[in-house]
Scaffold this motif. Structure first.
Motif, PDB file in Angstrom:
ATOM      1  N   GLU A 219       2.741  -3.723   2.570  1.00 42.64           N
ATOM      2  CA  GLU A 219       1.729  -2.960   2.868  1.00 42.64           C
ATOM      3  C   GLU A 219       2.112  -1.589   2.667  1.00 42.64           C
ATOM      4  O   GLU A 219       1.511  -0.635   2.939  1.00 42.64           O
ATOM      5  N   VAL A 220       3.459  -1.262   2.662  1.00 41.72           N
ATOM      6  CA  VAL A 220       4.097   0.252   2.577  1.00 41.72           C
ATOM      7  C   VAL A 220       3.598   0.736   1.284  1.00 41.72           C
ATOM      8  O   VAL A 220       3.688   0.303   0.181  1.00 41.72           O
ATOM      9  N   PRO A 221       2.737   2.084   1.255  1.00 37.45           N
ATOM     10  CA  PRO A 221       1.995   2.571   0.163  1.00 37.45           C
ATOM     11  C   PRO A 221       2.913   2.984  -0.931  1.00 37.45           C
ATOM     12  O   PRO A 221       2.545   2.740  -2.150  1.00 37.45           O
ATOM     13  N   SER A 222       4.268   3.224  -0.640  1.00 40.20           N
ATOM     14  CA  SER A 222       4.904   3.792  -1.675  1.00 40.20           C
ATOM     15  C   SER A 222       5.701   2.688  -2.388  1.00 40.20           C
ATOM     16  O   SER A 222       6.264   2.960  -3.740  1.00 40.20           O
ATOM     17  N   HIS A 223       5.841   1.436  -2.049  1.00 42.03           N
ATOM     18  CA  HIS A 223       6.389   0.286  -2.638  1.00 42.03           C
ATOM     19  C   HIS A 223       5.674  -0.237  -3.858  1.00 42.03           C
ATOM     20  O   HIS A 223       4.512  -0.083  -3.995  1.00 42.03           O
TER      21      HIS A 223
END
Length: 293
Positions: free
Chosen positions: A137-141
């Motif tokens: 859920e990490v946006p930048s991943h």
């Protein structure tokens, strides 16, 4: 006297044997020391900071309907496949492609969530996940846990499509037959995300990281991090009968082609010519995508 001479002979032979053994041990130690020096030199070489001075501004860009940057890959011929790779990469041959646009970055979690909200679409998922699902859920991943159909649906929503296998490979290696997106030098773990164990939030990298490993057109993340779905059905002998202009892959099949290697892939999978494959319903912690147009 005779016993004395025999004793002297035995002692002499024993001393010679000891000296011979010491010489062997010395030579082995020299070899080990040499190998250690070579390994240390190799580590120092791999640790050298790589400076990328290529100018990618010469390539035309545009912003897709999903608000993400795309790069124009010019029409022309490039070398596809590898005669020194796997059996399904042969034969190495020149292929012509019309010009096309392709996403500069892998689709991120943030971009995919924007689509999910607009289309009321399901969350990415991995049946057997090695760690905390919050990592996904990490946006930048790079988004992972998406099937081939999920990738197709996103690209269609964005007014795009998945790249063909040939388009992906040209975008990754350029027209000079590069082994890897950055050239012919083997990958270094500080520049490409590969061959690692699960490390929580450090496992996947942001989609805009590792610029030193960009492709000749300035595309990011085409070796490691997340493998990428492409449009084509997979066939091990497709290259033997493939059209030499704008190949679209086999008309049907069971598996879809996956390109680019992931965070847990071996070095050989990071080669631009390497061909992976998987069922179109497959969802893993190492497969994402980017779109073309």
């Amino acid at each position: 006297m005779r016993d004395k001479n025999l004793m002297v002979g035995v002692i002499f032979c024993f001393v010679i044997s000891i000296l011979f053994l010491l010489v062997i041990i010395w030579e082995i130690k020299k070899s080990i020391d040499h190998d250690e020096r070579v390994q240390q030199m190799s580590k120092k070489t791999n640790a050298v900071e790589v400076s990328d001075n290529r100018d990618f501004s010469i390539y035309e860009t545009m912003v897709g309907d999903d608000g993400r940057e795309m790069v124009l890959i010019p029409e022309g011929v490039f070398t596809r496949g590898s005669d020194s790779g796997g059996y399904d990469e042969k034969p190495e041959q020149e292929i012509y492609l019309d010009a096309f646009y392709i996403d500069k970055y892998e689709v991120s979690v943030k971009a995919y969530n924007k689509y999910r909200k607009a289309a009321n679409y399901v969350k990415p998922s991995v049946p057997f996940f090695p760690g905390d699902h919050k990592v996904m859920e990490v946006p930048s991943h790079a988004v992972v846990g998406v099937s081939w159909h999920d990738a197709v649906n996103y690209c269609t929503w964005a007014g795009k499509r998945l790249p063909t296998e040939a388009e992906w490979e040209k975008a990754a290696r350029g027209t000079n037959g590069f082994l890897y997106p950055w050239g012919f030098n083997p990958p270094i773990v500080t520049l490409a995300n590969f061959q690692k164990q699960w490390e929580g939030e450090k496992t996947l990298w942001p989609v805009n990281s590792s610029n030193e490993s960009n492709s000749p057109y300035g595309l990011v993340g085409m070796a490691g991090n997340a493998r990428e779905w492409v449009q084509d059905w997979y066939s091990p002998d497709y290259y033997n009968s493939s059209p030499k202009k704008n190949p679209q892959g086999p008309k049907n099949g069971i598996l879809k082609v996956i390109k680019g290697g992931s965070w847990h892939s071996f070095k050989s999978d990071l080669r631009a010519a390497s061909r992976g494959k998987g069922g179109f319903a497959l969802k893993t912690d190492g497969i994402g995508f980017r779109c073309a147009k």
